[in-house]
Design an enzyme around this catalytic site. Structure first.
Site, short mmCIF file in Angstrom:
data_model
loop_
_atom_site.label_atom_id
_atom_site.label_comp_id
_atom_site.label_asym_id
_atom_site.label_seq_id
_atom_site.Cartn_x
_atom_site.Cartn_y
_atom_site.Cartn_z
N CYS A 34 14.91 33.08 4.77
CA CYS A 34 14.75 34.11 3.73
C CYS A 34 13.32 34.67 3.63
CB CYS A 34 15.18 33.57 2.37
SG CYS A 34 14.05 32.35 1.69
N LYS B 161 0.26 20.82 7.31
CA LYS B 161 -0.27 19.48 7.06
C LYS B 161 -1.46 19.17 7.97
CE LYS B 161 3.66 17.48 8.00
NZ LYS B 161 4.39 18.69 8.38
N GLY C 15 5.03 17.19 3.55
CA GLY C 15 5.83 18.41 3.49
C GLY C 15 6.61 18.58 4.77
N PRO C 16 7.33 19.69 4.93
CA PRO C 16 8.14 19.90 6.13
C PRO C 16 7.30 20.34 7.32
CG PRO C 16 8.27 21.82 4.76
CD PRO C 16 7.42 20.83 4.00
N GLU D 9 0.64 12.60 11.62
CA GLU D 9 2.02 12.21 11.99
C GLU D 9 2.30 10.75 11.62
OE1 GLU D 9 4.05 14.53 13.03
OE2 GLU D 9 2.99 15.94 14.32
N1 LIG Z 1 7.69 28.74 8.93
C1 LIG Z 1 6.36 28.67 8.93
N2 LIG Z 1 5.70 28.58 7.75
C2 LIG Z 1 4.36 28.50 7.74
N3 LIG Z 1 3.57 28.48 8.83
C3 LIG Z 1 4.18 28.55 10.03
C4 LIG Z 1 5.59 28.65 10.14
N4 LIG Z 1 5.89 28.71 11.45
C5 LIG Z 1 4.74 28.63 12.12
N5 LIG Z 1 3.69 28.52 11.30
C6 LIG Z 1 2.29 28.34 11.72
O1 LIG Z 1 2.05 26.94 11.64
C7 LIG Z 1 0.76 26.70 11.09
C8 LIG Z 1 0.71 25.32 10.47
O2 LIG Z 1 0.65 24.39 11.52
P1 LIG Z 1 0.34 22.86 11.28
O3 LIG Z 1 0.30 22.24 12.65
O4 LIG Z 1 -0.85 22.69 10.40
O5 LIG Z 1 1.66 22.40 10.48
P2 LIG Z 1 2.23 20.96 10.23
O6 LIG Z 1 2.74 20.91 8.84
O7 LIG Z 1 1.21 19.91 10.60
O8 LIG Z 1 3.45 20.90 11.26
P3 LIG Z 1 4.18 19.68 11.99
O9 LIG Z 1 4.85 18.82 10.96
O10 LIG Z 1 5.19 20.33 12.88
O11 LIG Z 1 3.12 18.94 12.76
C9 LIG Z 1 0.59 27.83 10.09
O12 LIG Z 1 -0.79 28.08 9.86
C10 LIG Z 1 1.27 29.00 10.81
O13 LIG Z 1 0.37 29.69 11.64
C1 LIG Z 2 12.04 16.96 11.05
C2 LIG Z 2 11.81 16.01 12.16
C3 LIG Z 2 10.73 16.16 13.03
N1 LIG Z 2 10.52 15.30 14.06
C4 LIG Z 2 9.37 15.46 14.95
C5 LIG Z 2 9.18 16.84 15.51
C6 LIG Z 2 7.68 16.91 15.68
O1 LIG Z 2 7.33 16.38 16.95
C7 LIG Z 2 7.15 16.01 14.57
C8 LIG Z 2 6.67 16.76 13.34
O2 LIG Z 2 5.50 17.37 13.55
O3 LIG Z 2 8.22 15.19 14.16
C9 LIG Z 2 11.37 14.22 14.26
O4 LIG Z 2 11.17 13.43 15.19
N2 LIG Z 2 12.45 14.05 13.43
C10 LIG Z 2 12.70 14.90 12.38
O5 LIG Z 2 13.69 14.69 11.65
ZN LIG Z 3 15.09 30.32 2.31
#
Ligand SMILES: Nc1ncnc2c1ncn2[C@@H]1O[C@H](COP(=O)(O)OP(=O)(O)OP(=O)(O)O)[C@@H](O)[C@H]1O
Ligand SMILES: Cc1cn([C@H]2C[C@H](O)[C@@H](CO)O2)c(=O)[nH]c1=O
Ligand SMILES: [Zn+2]
Length: 183
Positions: free
Chosen positions: A143, A16, A10-11, A84
């Protein structure tokens, strides 16, 4: 017995890492031997930990190449967790297959696409061989709906691999992405 492959994708900010660490906890409560890995590239929050955006952390081995995982595997290991994965080389796919044939469960978390909407090859290939795929959504920072599937870069500089957090990226839904990109 063989293991299973779970991929969480996911984004950014979709939770994640939070989900990955909740699986680590489940295995630990069950007294299973777990090992956590992350690419050495991503050192946003600390050197020897995997951390969520909320600050929850577990100890992790930093690896620069996928095959370093084998240096840490022995007969006792029940489950391997890798965060990652988009930053690791595609050899990870063969390594994951070998681990599951040894009876080890493997959990991978990583971005599906870059901010340029290109699939990250290692994640894409892991998704193809996964037994279970968990696709997470974030809250759209434009949004406010819980349907964000894109990571949008808010700064002009930096390449497709560019470590960062809210200073560089926000999560947005497809509709808001269209507006931001004037499509
Ligand atoms: N736009 C957002 N939507 C949802 N949660 C968010 C958002 N911005 C910040 N958060 C916080 O981020 C937490 C999730 O963090 P996590 O590190 O698990 O995400 P991730 O998908 O691994 O991110 P990344 O890809 O940046 O490593 C949520 O529990 C919330 O507290
Ligand atoms: C969306 C995106 C995230 N990132 C990095 C930012 C964060 O350090 C990590 C996602 O958790 O990946 C990139 O390097 N390229 C990308 O296009
Ligand atoms: Zn939106």
């Amino acid at each position: 017995m063989v293991g299973k492959i779970t991929v969480i994708t996911g984004p950014m900010y979709s939770g994640k890492t939070t989900e990955l660490l909740s699986f680590v906890e489940i295995y630990n409560i069950g007294k299973k031997k777990t090992i956590v890995f992350k690419p050495s590239l991503d050192d946003r929050y600390g050197i020897d930990t995997v951390a969520t955006h909320t600050g929850f952390q577990v100890k992790a081995h930093r690896i620069s190449k996928s095959d370093e995982i084998f240096d840490y595997i022995n007969e006792d290991v029940d489950a391997v967790f890798i965060d990652e994965v988009q930053f690791l080389d595609v050899q990870l796919i063969d390594i994951v297959k070998k681990l599951v044939f040894k009876g080890i469960d493997v959990f991978c978390a990583g971005l599906d696409i870059s901010y340029l909407e290109n699939p990250f090859e290692t994640t894409a290939k892991l998704l193809a061989i996964a037994d279970e795929v968990i696709k997470k959504k974030a809250v759209c920072e434009k949004c406010g709906e819980h349907r964000a599937t894109y990571s949008y870069k808010i700064v002009p500089n930096g390449g497709e691999i560019d470590i960062g957090g809210k200073d560089k990226y926000i999560a947005v839904c497809r509709e808001c992405l269209r507006e931001l990109k004037n499509l």
